[in-house]
Design an enzyme around this catalytic site. Structure first.
Site, PDB file in Angstrom:
ATOM      1  N   ASP A  91      41.906  36.981  45.356  1.00 23.72           N
ATOM      2  CA  ASP A  91      42.537  36.548  46.606  1.00 23.72           C
ATOM      3  C   ASP A  91      43.164  37.734  47.360  1.00 23.72           C
ATOM      4  O   ASP A  91      43.657  37.554  48.484  1.00 23.72           O
ATOM      5  CB  ASP A  91      43.550  35.423  46.364  1.00 23.72           C
ATOM      6  CG  ASP A  91      44.666  35.823  45.422  1.00 23.72           C
ATOM      7  OD1 ASP A  91      44.724  36.996  45.001  1.00 23.72           O
ATOM      8  OD2 ASP A  91      45.502  34.949  45.106  1.00 23.72           O
ATOM      9  N   ASP A 107      38.774  33.826  42.212  1.00 20.67           N
ATOM     10  CA  ASP A 107      40.176  33.388  42.144  1.00 20.67           C
ATOM     11  C   ASP A 107      40.348  31.989  42.705  1.00 20.67           C
ATOM     12  O   ASP A 107      39.796  31.661  43.767  1.00 20.67           O
ATOM     13  CB  ASP A 107      41.042  34.321  43.004  1.00 20.67           C
ATOM     14  CG  ASP A 107      41.892  35.275  42.181  1.00 20.67           C
ATOM     15  OD1 ASP A 107      42.004  35.082  40.960  1.00 20.67           O
ATOM     16  OD2 ASP A 107      42.437  36.218  42.777  1.00 20.67           O
ATOM     17  N   LYS A 158      39.719  32.453  37.942  1.00 16.53           N
ATOM     18  CA  LYS A 158      40.996  33.034  37.494  1.00 16.53           C
ATOM     19  C   LYS A 158      42.118  32.288  38.204  1.00 16.53           C
ATOM     20  O   LYS A 158      41.992  31.973  39.384  1.00 16.53           O
ATOM     21  CB  LYS A 158      41.056  34.524  37.820  1.00 16.53           C
ATOM     22  CG  LYS A 158      42.402  35.162  37.447  1.00 16.53           C
ATOM     23  CD  LYS A 158      42.377  36.663  37.509  1.00 16.53           C
ATOM     24  CE  LYS A 158      42.519  37.246  38.890  1.00 16.53           C
ATOM     25  NZ  LYS A 158      43.756  36.862  39.608  1.00 16.53           N
ATOM     26  N   GLU A 178      46.550  32.181  38.528  1.00 14.26           N
ATOM     27  CA  GLU A 178      47.777  32.925  38.252  1.00 14.26           C
ATOM     28  C   GLU A 178      48.828  32.057  37.567  1.00 14.26           C
ATOM     29  O   GLU A 178      49.041  30.909  37.966  1.00 14.26           O
ATOM     30  CB  GLU A 178      48.387  33.440  39.567  1.00 14.26           C
ATOM     31  CG  GLU A 178      47.709  34.659  40.104  1.00 14.26           C
ATOM     32  CD  GLU A 178      48.447  35.252  41.302  1.00 14.26           C
ATOM     33  OE1 GLU A 178      49.637  34.963  41.522  1.00 14.26           O
ATOM     34  OE2 GLU A 178      47.790  36.026  42.023  1.00 14.26           O
ATOM     35  N   GLU A 207      49.227  41.956  34.773  1.00 12.61           N
ATOM     36  CA  GLU A 207      49.518  42.752  35.980  1.00 12.61           C
ATOM     37  C   GLU A 207      50.953  43.270  35.970  1.00 12.61           C
ATOM     38  O   GLU A 207      51.915  42.506  35.797  1.00 12.61           O
ATOM     39  CB  GLU A 207      49.279  41.917  37.253  1.00 12.61           C
ATOM     40  CG  GLU A 207      49.615  42.720  38.509  1.00 12.61           C
ATOM     41  CD  GLU A 207      49.064  42.176  39.810  1.00 12.61           C
ATOM     42  OE1 GLU A 207      48.380  41.137  39.800  1.00 12.61           O
ATOM     43  OE2 GLU A 207      49.314  42.817  40.852  1.00 12.61           O
TER      44      GLU A 207
END
Ligand code: KIV
Length: 258
Positions: free
Chosen positions: A44, A83, A111, A113, A175
């Site tokens: 993203d 994403d 993916k 978050e 991250e």
């Protein structure tokens, strides 16, 4: 060789590093295939580095679907991960419906978050493989900072990693966390960790392509290494073209039909 989830997972026990980059279009995908990158992420970050949005929170499902299709048209060898954008997985049903749209567009995994074990498990049970993403979470954080310096936060992130592995993630992006924490997580998991600002001990690394190529200069995190300065290369080429057109030097007879 076409990378699959199985080939990515087999790299950790073999001691081979997983090489991942973002890409958002057809020509770049073909170049990353030639470069033998393992994973392409239609991230993203698309919103910031390609579409000019202020943050990743403006990215829509339609944006990611459109760019996943473009990448899928060019991809032959990489594992293609897309994403799930902000607010596209606020419930299990929504996450499944949106992940299915990304798979129809050509994604081979999604993916998402944050630590969402229930959603992850539901996606995996629907044959929709999931890559996790913990540490700094750009979709929900308002400021960039390194995570895991404080013991309590480090313990939380370590626990999230275990829960996401248990829920069925096939790999985990870490991250902007400290190297010792990333090392500890990497050693404790069977699935590969893919670091971005998480140090060299992760099982693989990912960077945002436009950062590492010098195509995005609004800000550059410490963890980005600039491997090329394509912004300057493009600017020089466009300037030379402008001057040649203005001076009547282009098109040359070589570029002209007789
Ligand atoms: O969207 C993205 O590019 C990402 C990377 C930061 C891993 O999630």
């Amino acid at each position: 060789m076409k990378r699959t989830i199985e080939t990515i997972q087999s790299m950790k026990p073999a001691g081979e590093k997983v090489v991942a980059l973002t890409a958002y279009d057809y020509p770049t995908t073909r170049i990353l295939n030639q470069a033998e990158v393992d994973i392409i992420l239609v991230g993203d970050t698309l919103g910031m580095v390609v579409l000019g949005y202020e943050s990743t929170t403006s990215v829509t499902m339609d944006d990611i679907v459109h760019h996943t299709r473009a990448v899928a048209r060019g991809n032959r060898t990489c594992l293609l991960v897309a994403d799930l954008p902000y607010r596209s997985y606020t419930s299990i049903d929504l996450a499944i419906a949106n992940a299915q749209r990304l798979f129809e567009a050509g994604a081979e995994a999604v993916k998402l978050e944050g630590c969402h074990p229930e959603i992850t498990q539901a996606l995996v049970e629907h044959n929709l493989p999931v890559m996790g993403h913990i540490g700094l979470l750009p979709q929900t954080t308002d400021r960039f900072r390194v995570h895991g310096r404080r013991t309590k936060e480090a313990q939380e992130i370590f626990d999230q990693a275990g829960r996401l592995e248990k829920a069925g993630c096939f790999a985990l992006v870490l991250e902007a966390i400290t190297r010792p924490l990333a090392t500890e997580i990497t050693n404790s998991l069977a699935i590969p960790t893919i670091g971005i600002g998480a140090g060299v001990d992760c099982d693989g690394q990912i960077l945002v392509l436009h950062d590492m190529l010098g195509l995005f200069d609004r800000f550059t995190p410490t963890f980005v290494k600039r491997y090329a300065d394509l912004g300057k290369v493009i600017s020089r080429a466009a300037t030379t073209y402008r001057l040649e057109v203005q001076q009547g030097l282009f098109p040359h007879p070589d570029h002209t039909y007789k």
